[in-house]
Design a protein around this motif. Structure first.
Motif, short mmCIF file in Angstrom:
data_model
loop_
_atom_site.label_atom_id
_atom_site.label_comp_id
_atom_site.label_asym_id
_atom_site.label_seq_id
_atom_site.Cartn_x
_atom_site.Cartn_y
_atom_site.Cartn_z
N ALA A 30 -2.24 -23.80 15.19
CA ALA A 30 -2.15 -23.19 13.85
C ALA A 30 -1.59 -24.22 12.88
O ALA A 30 -0.86 -25.13 13.28
CB ALA A 30 -1.24 -21.96 13.89
N VAL A 31 -1.97 -24.08 11.62
CA VAL A 31 -1.29 -24.83 10.56
C VAL A 31 -0.67 -23.78 9.64
O VAL A 31 -1.18 -22.65 9.54
CB VAL A 31 -2.24 -25.75 9.77
N TYR A 32 0.46 -24.15 9.02
CA TYR A 32 1.11 -23.17 8.16
C TYR A 32 1.82 -23.88 7.02
O TYR A 32 2.24 -25.03 7.15
CB TYR A 32 2.10 -22.32 8.97
N VAL A 51 1.93 -27.89 7.26
CA VAL A 51 1.07 -28.81 6.48
C VAL A 51 1.53 -28.93 5.04
O VAL A 51 0.88 -29.62 4.23
CB VAL A 51 -0.42 -28.37 6.52
N GLY A 52 2.66 -28.27 4.68
CA GLY A 52 3.15 -28.47 3.32
C GLY A 52 3.77 -27.22 2.72
O GLY A 52 3.92 -26.20 3.39
N PRO A 53 4.10 -27.32 1.42
CA PRO A 53 4.77 -26.20 0.74
C PRO A 53 3.81 -25.03 0.51
O PRO A 53 2.63 -25.12 0.85
CB PRO A 53 5.20 -26.83 -0.60
N ALA A 54 4.33 -23.96 -0.06
CA ALA A 54 3.57 -22.71 -0.23
C ALA A 54 2.27 -22.94 -1.01
O ALA A 54 1.22 -22.43 -0.66
CB ALA A 54 4.43 -21.68 -0.94
N ALA A 57 -2.83 -25.79 -2.72
CA ALA A 57 -3.38 -27.14 -2.99
C ALA A 57 -2.61 -28.21 -2.22
O ALA A 57 -3.15 -29.26 -1.89
CB ALA A 57 -3.32 -27.43 -4.48
N ASP A 58 -1.33 -27.91 -1.93
CA ASP A 58 -0.48 -28.90 -1.23
C ASP A 58 -0.37 -28.60 0.26
O ASP A 58 0.42 -29.24 0.95
CB ASP A 58 0.93 -28.92 -1.85
N SER A 59 -1.11 -27.62 0.73
CA SER A 59 -1.00 -27.29 2.17
C SER A 59 -2.38 -26.96 2.74
O SER A 59 -3.08 -27.87 3.18
CB SER A 59 -0.03 -26.12 2.37
N ASP A 64 -6.09 -34.21 3.96
CA ASP A 64 -5.41 -35.17 4.85
C ASP A 64 -4.37 -34.49 5.73
O ASP A 64 -4.25 -34.78 6.92
CB ASP A 64 -4.76 -36.28 4.02
N ALA A 65 -3.62 -33.54 5.12
CA ALA A 65 -2.57 -32.85 5.90
C ALA A 65 -3.19 -32.11 7.07
O ALA A 65 -2.69 -32.16 8.21
CB ALA A 65 -1.80 -31.88 5.00
N VAL A 66 -4.33 -31.45 6.83
CA VAL A 66 -4.97 -30.66 7.90
C VAL A 66 -5.53 -31.59 8.97
O VAL A 66 -5.35 -31.39 10.17
CB VAL A 66 -6.07 -29.75 7.32
#
Ligand SMILES: Nc1ncc2cc(-c3cccc4ccccc34)c(N3CC[C@@H](N)C3)nc2n1
Ligand SMILES: [Ca+2]
Length: 462
Positions: A30-32, A51-54, A57-59, A64-66
């Protein structure tokens, strides 16, 4: 078959995809975002990565984060779910370009093509799939709109090339509106889709929204899994979806299903996809169905699994998400079109945390008190909620889906009323009371409602 799949989504669809993985013996990642760190879908996974903040767009939307999370987890594939990056061809291509990671979905090319509406229309026309009468090239000058009006009459829909799903459509009721609406459509296309190309279609006043589920593998096997009637919409948001459509005769069902298959074949489409059609209602007596001569037109292709895929699963017994994974792993579809049967009737109720009495205003948070979903034969709840959860309001308001299956539409209505009355959710407002009211509505009960019905009856002043 994959050994580990990363699900690039949240909420009920993330749990849905992980369940299909577990059924296939695949480990799940999972990513969250920060907002979901205690989220239901995280609890379900074998491993999870922040993968980032709430902010989406940033998660969840951060390519790249995913992909980094997939690398860290050593995942073999990424399933995007719906929404977020599910229809982002650039992301799909980036996943495909990542060594050892497979995209669970159609080719980036198919996604690209489906996003360019005029190209999709040209492909469909060549495959003998009826398209809404209109242009397959972009129009730039108001004189083209006026000429179109001369030939096809009014109203005219001016649509953004990159539009869809309710965005990017302007309606021209008479020649003197043409110039302003053309400019507005181009501006909106530029603003929303970074593409100011627009095209024309005859505007159908009161259509039904019928969509056909397609499943195709990478070896040329294309199946349709019947249709879903999504005509009950509010401001372009689907609220209740059902299948089979209460308006289609068997002949028309077959015609539309085969048209979708031809379209998918012509587009070299593979994996799961949905072909959307508009079907013109005619004056029908109670119980009379739309015959083979009814007008139906291709609208657009959705290159993702949809919220309402469960309706088709309950009718056909086909696990669509499992087949997405199998097809992405190179497997062949092992059933023939003749084996696909729609058994009985199924209805999906979107359980949105909204207050229908307050113009469907989304809940602003709160803690989930009692959460006691219904059960029993023919009752399915897809969710990621548990009692005591804090309501996450950073994304969309749908917290669960109730899918009810029964022998026919009448029995399905009765079972739906029983299931909705059993669905006990405290602490947040939901539209369950609205759904129970709809089950008593005459037009919905007769199946004669069209896409405008709710907007005309909920907000009469609209
Ligand atoms: N030529 C022509 N005529 C009538 C239409 C009516 C709609 C429409 C308008 C409003 C609600 C709808 C709900 C489901 C399907 C379509 C609609 C429509 N939509 C809405 C969103 C996008 N998917 C296309 N296109 C149309 N195109
Ligand atoms: Ca769409």
């Amino acid at each position: 078959m994959f050994e580990k799949v990363l699900v690039a989504n949240r909420g009920e669809i993330a749990v849905r995809v992980m369940r299909a993985c577990e059924d296939l013996g695949i480990d799940t990642v999972a990513v969250y975002s920060e907002a979901d760190k205690h989220g239901g879908h995280v609890r379900y996974a074998d491993e999870a990565y922040n993968v980032g903040p709430a902010r989406a767009a940033d998660s969840y939307l951060d390519h790249d984060a995913v992909i980094d999370a997939a690398r860290k987890a050593d995942a073999d594939a990424i399933h995007p779910g719906y929404g977020f990056l599910a229809e982002n061809a650039t992301f799909a291509a980036a996943v495909e370009a990542t060594e050892g990671v497979t995209w669970v979905g159609p080719s980036a090319e198919s996604m690209e093509q489906a996003g360019e509406k005029t190209k999709a229309r040209t492909t469909m026309e060549a495959a003998d799939v009826p398209i809404v009468p209109g242009t397959t090239d972009p129009v730039t000058d108001v004189s083209e709109v006026e000429e179109f009006g001369e030939e096809y009459g009014y109203p005219i829909a001016i649509k953004a090339e990159g539009g869809g799903g309710g965005r990017g459509m302007k309606i021209v009721h008479s020649p003197d509106e043409a110039a302003d609406q053309l400019d507005a459509a181009k501006r909106e296309g530029e603003a929303y889709f970074d593409n100011d190309s627009v095209y024309l279609e005859r505007y159908l006043e009161n259509p039904r929204h019928i969509e056909v589920q397609i499943l195709a593998d990478e070896h040329g096997n294309v199946r349709h899994l019947g249709e879903r009637d999504c005509s009950l919409q509010r401001r372009h948001q689907k609220v209740i979806e059902e299948g089979p459509s209460p308006a289609l005769s068997e002949e028309l069902r077959e015609e539309i299903g085969n048209a979708a298959r031809r379209g998918a074949d012509a587009a070299d489409y593979y994996n799961a996809g949905t072909f959307e059609f508009l079907v013109e209602e005619e004056q029908r007596d109670d119980g009379e169905l739309l015959g083979p001569d009814a007008n139906f037109y291709f609208l657009e292709v959705n290159t993702r699994i949809q919220v309402e895929h469960c309706v088709t699963e309950e009718l056909t017994g086909v696990d669509i998400v499992k087949w997405q994974l199998r097809v992405a792993a190179g497997e062949e579809i092992d059933f023939a079109q003749e084996d696909v049967e729609l058994d009985g009737h199924a209805i999906e109720f979107r359980i949105n945390a909204e207050n229908a009495a307050d113009d469907f205003a989304p809940a602003t948070g709160g803690e989930l008190g009692t959460y006691d979903p219904p059960g029993g034969i023919g009752v399915r709840v897809d969710d990621a909620l548990r009692q005591g959860d804090d309501l996450v309001t950073d994304y969309d308001s749908m917290v669960a889906k109730l899918i009810v299956h029964a022998g026919d539409r009448e029995e399905c209505f009765a079972r739906s009323e029983r299931a909705l009355s059993e669905y006990d959710i405290e602490g947040i407002p939901t539209i369950i009371p609205f759904h129970r009211l709809m089950l008593t509505d005459d037009a919905f009960g007769a199946g004669t409602h069209t896409t405008k019905y709710l907007d005309e009856h909920l907000d009469p002043e609209r």
